[in-house]
Scaffold this motif. Structure first.
Motif, short mmCIF file in Angstrom:
data_model
loop_
_atom_site.label_atom_id
_atom_site.label_comp_id
_atom_site.label_asym_id
_atom_site.label_seq_id
_atom_site.Cartn_x
_atom_site.Cartn_y
_atom_site.Cartn_z
N PRO A 24 2.12 19.58 1.00
CA PRO A 24 2.73 18.41 0.15
C PRO A 24 3.82 17.70 0.98
CG PRO A 24 2.68 20.42 -1.02
CD PRO A 24 2.44 20.93 0.22
N VAL A 25 3.84 16.54 0.90
CA VAL A 25 4.87 15.56 1.23
C VAL A 25 6.46 16.02 0.82
CG1 VAL A 25 4.91 13.86 -0.46
CG2 VAL A 25 5.31 13.04 2.00
N GLN A 56 0.23 -1.79 -8.70
CA GLN A 56 0.34 -1.86 -9.96
C GLN A 56 0.50 -0.56 -10.69
OE1 GLN A 56 -3.37 -3.71 -11.66
NE2 GLN A 56 -3.30 -5.60 -10.43
N PHE A 57 -0.02 0.50 -10.06
CA PHE A 57 -0.07 1.72 -10.64
C PHE A 57 0.80 2.63 -9.72
CE2 PHE A 57 -3.99 -0.13 -11.87
CZ PHE A 57 -3.83 -0.60 -13.24
N PRO A 58 1.75 3.68 -10.24
CA PRO A 58 2.29 4.39 -9.27
C PRO A 58 1.59 5.50 -8.48
CG PRO A 58 3.06 4.93 -11.59
CD PRO A 58 1.93 3.72 -11.36
N ILE A 59 1.67 5.91 -7.35
CA ILE A 59 1.18 7.03 -6.88
C ILE A 59 1.92 8.27 -7.54
CG2 ILE A 59 0.81 5.94 -4.52
CD1 ILE A 59 2.85 7.74 -3.36
N ASP A 60 1.30 9.47 -7.23
CA ASP A 60 1.58 10.63 -7.51
C ASP A 60 2.43 11.54 -6.68
OD1 ASP A 60 1.73 13.27 -8.54
OD2 ASP A 60 0.28 13.25 -9.91
N PRO A 61 3.51 11.67 -6.34
CA PRO A 61 3.97 12.30 -5.33
C PRO A 61 3.69 13.42 -5.11
CG PRO A 61 5.87 11.19 -6.61
CD PRO A 61 4.46 11.18 -7.44
N SER A 62 3.45 14.15 -6.33
CA SER A 62 2.79 15.33 -6.14
C SER A 62 1.62 15.91 -5.46
CB SER A 62 2.85 16.28 -7.37
OG SER A 62 1.96 15.93 -8.29
N SER A 76 -1.35 11.61 6.84
CA SER A 76 -1.07 11.52 5.63
C SER A 76 -2.05 10.80 4.42
CB SER A 76 0.40 10.84 5.48
OG SER A 76 0.00 9.32 5.35
N VAL A 77 -2.02 11.36 3.32
CA VAL A 77 -2.82 10.59 2.18
C VAL A 77 -1.95 10.69 0.97
CG1 VAL A 77 -3.65 13.05 1.36
CG2 VAL A 77 -5.09 10.87 1.10
N TRP A 78 -2.09 9.68 0.28
CA TRP A 78 -1.68 9.27 -1.15
C TRP A 78 -2.69 9.63 -2.29
CZ3 TRP A 78 1.78 4.52 -0.27
CH2 TRP A 78 2.97 4.82 0.45
N MET A 79 -2.50 9.67 -3.36
CA MET A 79 -3.30 9.73 -4.57
C MET A 79 -2.67 8.91 -5.62
SD MET A 79 -6.27 11.12 -4.51
CE MET A 79 -7.02 12.67 -4.87
N THR A 80 -3.29 8.20 -6.18
CA THR A 80 -2.89 7.13 -7.41
C THR A 80 -3.76 7.61 -8.67
OG1 THR A 80 -2.28 5.36 -6.00
CG2 THR A 80 -2.52 4.82 -8.20
N PRO A 81 -3.27 8.04 -9.71
CA PRO A 81 -3.90 8.38 -10.94
C PRO A 81 -4.18 6.98 -11.48
CG PRO A 81 -1.84 9.59 -10.89
CD PRO A 81 -1.64 8.59 -9.59
N GLU A 113 -8.71 18.32 1.02
CA GLU A 113 -7.64 19.08 0.13
C GLU A 113 -6.98 18.39 -1.15
OE1 GLU A 113 -7.00 22.12 0.68
OE2 GLU A 113 -5.19 22.43 -0.71
N VAL A 114 -6.73 16.85 -0.70
CA VAL A 114 -5.87 16.26 -1.82
C VAL A 114 -6.88 16.22 -3.02
CG1 VAL A 114 -6.55 14.04 -1.12
CG2 VAL A 114 -4.17 14.67 -2.27
N SER A 115 -8.19 16.04 -2.71
CA SER A 115 -9.12 15.79 -3.79
C SER A 115 -9.24 17.14 -4.71
CB SER A 115 -10.62 15.27 -3.16
OG SER A 115 -10.21 14.07 -2.58
N ALA A 116 -9.57 18.07 -3.88
CA ALA A 116 -9.53 19.75 -4.58
C ALA A 116 -8.49 19.70 -5.57
CB ALA A 116 -9.83 20.79 -3.49
#
Ligand SMILES: CC(C)(COP(=O)(O)OP(=O)(O)OC[C@H]1O[C@@H](n2cnc3c(N)ncnc32)[C@H](O)[C@@H]1OP(=O)(O)O)[C@@H](O)C(=O)NCCC(=O)NCCS
Length: 183
Positions: A24-25, A56-62, A76-81, A113-116
């Motif tokens: 995790p970052v 428009q939508f915040p990333i999930d830092p976790s 690095s990779v980010w995810m946005t709910p 990994e981030v998707s799992a």
């Protein structure tokens, strides 16, 4: 003839193991991630449609992750709910690996990994992205019904890809990208 034992043979060989990890970052990674995204996507990145979703939508830092090779940050990779048609999920990206560390598996490990981790939470049913089929489809992403998932800007519909444990969701999901629906 003297045959050295295995441990001393390794110690003398100076072979550095190619240790690739993702984690995790943390707060110290902010400048690294900014610089990497600038290097990987250039100044035009802010006008890309996927970036507009993230405005428009915040990333999930976790669910922001860093890859390291032998202890050096390299990707690095980010995810946005988000939600689409009332179904919660995630938008993956940007995914980037530093040019000096490409083709070592960091990009694919980060995407997997981030998707799992995201899907294991049981709060989102898919991981959407805009990317190359040749890269992502071998990892499980599937093409979507062209034009069904509407982005806040132009996208090449053949690059709109979806990963989901649910058979058929990649073809049935439709609607504009909207905010993640909290319970
Ligand atoms: C795409 C990117 C993240 C790949 O990172 P990486 O750490 O080198 O990826 P991996 O090591 O896991 O995979 C490398 C393999 O994928 C292939 N590959 C890389 N980009 C590809 C693409 N766009 N389409 C198809 N294959 C691709 C490589 O040729 C390599 O193949 P090989 O294993 O047969 O040699 C990296 O090149 C990058 O940061 N590019 C710029 C930003 C970008 O385009 N991000 C993706 C947005 S969707």
């Amino acid at each position: 003839m003297i045959v050295p034992d295995a441990a001393s043979a390794v110690a003398e060989s100076h072979i550095v193991p190619n240790s690739l990890i993702v984690r995790p970052v943390d707060a110290d990674d902010e400048a690294f991630v900014e610089d990497l995204q600038a290097l990987a996507f250039g100044p035009g990145r802010f006008s890309r449609t996927a970036f507009r979703v993230r405005e428009q939508f915040p990333i999930d830092p976790s669910l922001s992750m860093i890859a390291e090779v032998n202890g050096t940050r390299c990707g690095s990779v980010w995810m946005t709910p988000i939600s689409v048609g009332g179904v919660n999920g995630y938008l993956l990206g940007p995914l980037a690996t530093h040019p000096d560390f490409r083709k070592r598996g960091a990009g694919k490990l980060l995407a997997r990994e981030v998707s799992a981790r995201a899907l294991a939470r049981g709060q989102g049913r898919f991981v959407l992205l805009v990317g190359d089929q040749d890269y992502y489809c071998p990892l499980g992403w599937e093409t979507t019904t062209q034009g069904a998932i509407q982005f806040p800007g132009p996208v090449d519909p053949t690059r709109v890809l979806l990963l989901s444990p649910e058979t058929g969701l990649s073809k049935s999901l439709s609607g504009p990208i909207a905010s993640y629906q909290a319970d």
